[in-house]
Design a protein around this motif. Structure first.
Motif, PDB file in Angstrom:
ATOM      1  N   ARG A  22       6.621   9.281  12.554  1.00 20.01           N
ATOM      2  CA  ARG A  22       5.414   8.593  11.896  1.00 20.01           C
ATOM      3  C   ARG A  22       4.748   9.663  10.973  1.00 20.01           C
ATOM      4  NH1 ARG A  22       2.445   4.996  10.178  1.00 20.01           N
ATOM      5  NH2 ARG A  22       0.314   4.486  10.917  1.00 20.01           N
ATOM      6  N   ALA A  23       4.622  11.080  11.290  1.00 21.10           N
ATOM      7  CA  ALA A  23       3.989  11.952  10.263  1.00 21.10           C
ATOM      8  C   ALA A  23       4.600  12.002   9.121  1.00 21.10           C
ATOM      9  CB  ALA A  23       4.198  13.235  10.985  1.00 21.10           C
ATOM     10  N   LYS A  25       6.107   9.131   7.753  1.00 23.52           N
ATOM     11  CA  LYS A  25       5.622   8.010   6.787  1.00 23.52           C
ATOM     12  C   LYS A  25       4.169   8.156   6.328  1.00 23.52           C
ATOM     13  CE  LYS A  25       5.530   3.052   7.622  1.00 23.52           C
ATOM     14  NZ  LYS A  25       5.417   2.081   8.659  1.00 23.52           N
ATOM     15  N   LEU A  26       3.377   8.657   7.297  1.00 27.24           N
ATOM     16  CA  LEU A  26       1.968   8.939   6.627  1.00 27.24           C
ATOM     17  C   LEU A  26       2.211   9.903   5.656  1.00 27.24           C
ATOM     18  CD1 LEU A  26       0.182   9.213  10.099  1.00 27.24           C
ATOM     19  CD2 LEU A  26      -0.291   7.623   8.545  1.00 27.24           C
ATOM     20  N   ALA A  27       2.676  10.884   5.816  1.00 29.90           N
ATOM     21  CA  ALA A  27       2.782  11.735   4.511  1.00 29.90           C
ATOM     22  C   ALA A  27       3.103  11.097   3.043  1.00 29.90           C
ATOM     23  CB  ALA A  27       3.798  13.060   4.807  1.00 29.90           C
ATOM     24  N   ALA A  68      -3.690   7.613  12.168  1.00 31.26           N
ATOM     25  CA  ALA A  68      -2.778   8.483  12.900  1.00 31.26           C
ATOM     26  C   ALA A  68      -2.782   8.277  14.362  1.00 31.26           C
ATOM     27  CB  ALA A  68      -2.329  10.003  12.591  1.00 31.26           C
ATOM     28  N   ALA A  77       1.115  15.374   9.067  1.00 32.79           N
ATOM     29  CA  ALA A  77       1.311  14.349   7.904  1.00 32.79           C
ATOM     30  C   ALA A  77       0.411  15.032   6.589  1.00 32.79           C
ATOM     31  CB  ALA A  77       0.541  13.059   8.203  1.00 32.79           C
ATOM     32  N   LYS A  80       2.324  18.006   5.544  1.00 29.31           N
ATOM     33  CA  LYS A  80       3.670  17.487   4.846  1.00 29.31           C
ATOM     34  C   LYS A  80       3.403  17.071   3.399  1.00 29.31           C
ATOM     35  CE  LYS A  80       6.161  16.246   8.907  1.00 29.31           C
ATOM     36  NZ  LYS A  80       7.422  16.915   9.008  1.00 29.31           N
ATOM     37  N   SER A  81       2.151  16.301   3.340  1.00 32.66           N
ATOM     38  CA  SER A  81       1.795  16.002   1.891  1.00 32.66           C
ATOM     39  C   SER A  81       1.332  16.888   1.121  1.00 32.66           C
ATOM     40  CB  SER A  81       0.860  14.712   2.275  1.00 32.66           C
ATOM     41  OG  SER A  81      -0.554  15.321   2.656  1.00 32.66           O
TER      42      SER A  81
END
Length: 118
Positions: A22-23, A25-27, A68, A77, A80-81
């Motif tokens: 999930r993190a 995907k959000l990133a 989130a 997230a 990571k982004s």
């Protein structure tokens, strides 16, 4: 009598893997927003049991948000982004937001005689 013991060792690994996916995907979504708007900064707002809201503001003033499922997922997230996170949504950060006719009609339309929100 039936054995009713629960193996709790498998559950944390499954939920950790789900949180990481999930993190990630959000990133990717944050990175796409950032790329589309010349960069982005963010702020995390705790929503209670619903999770954490990731508020994004692009360098061009565009804004958006993602939700989130938990605060640790939101933090992961954002990390990571590669965006910069602000502690609060005020000052110079808030001043970057540019609103358009849609926001004005939805947020203040009723008070200013604009279209109803119904």
């Amino acid at each position: 009598m039936a054995d009713t013991t629960v193996d709790e060792t498998a559950s944390p690994h499954a939920s950790d893997a789900r949180a990481e996916r999930r993190a990630a995907k959000l990133a990717k979504q944050i990175q796409a927003f950032s790329k589309a708007h010349g960069g982005a900064e963010g702020q995390l707002a705790y929503l209670g049991q619903m999770g954490t809201r990731i508020v994004l503001v692009g360098e061009d003033g565009a804004w958006g948000d993602l939700v989130a499922p938990s605060h640790p997922v939101a933090v992961s997230a954002a990390e990571k982004s590669g965006i910069t996170l602000h502690e609060s949504f005020d000052g110079d950060f808030a001043a970057k937001v540019r609103t358009g006719p849609y926001e004005w009609s939805r947020m203040a339309g009723i008070q200013l005689g604009g279209p109803s929100n119904g």
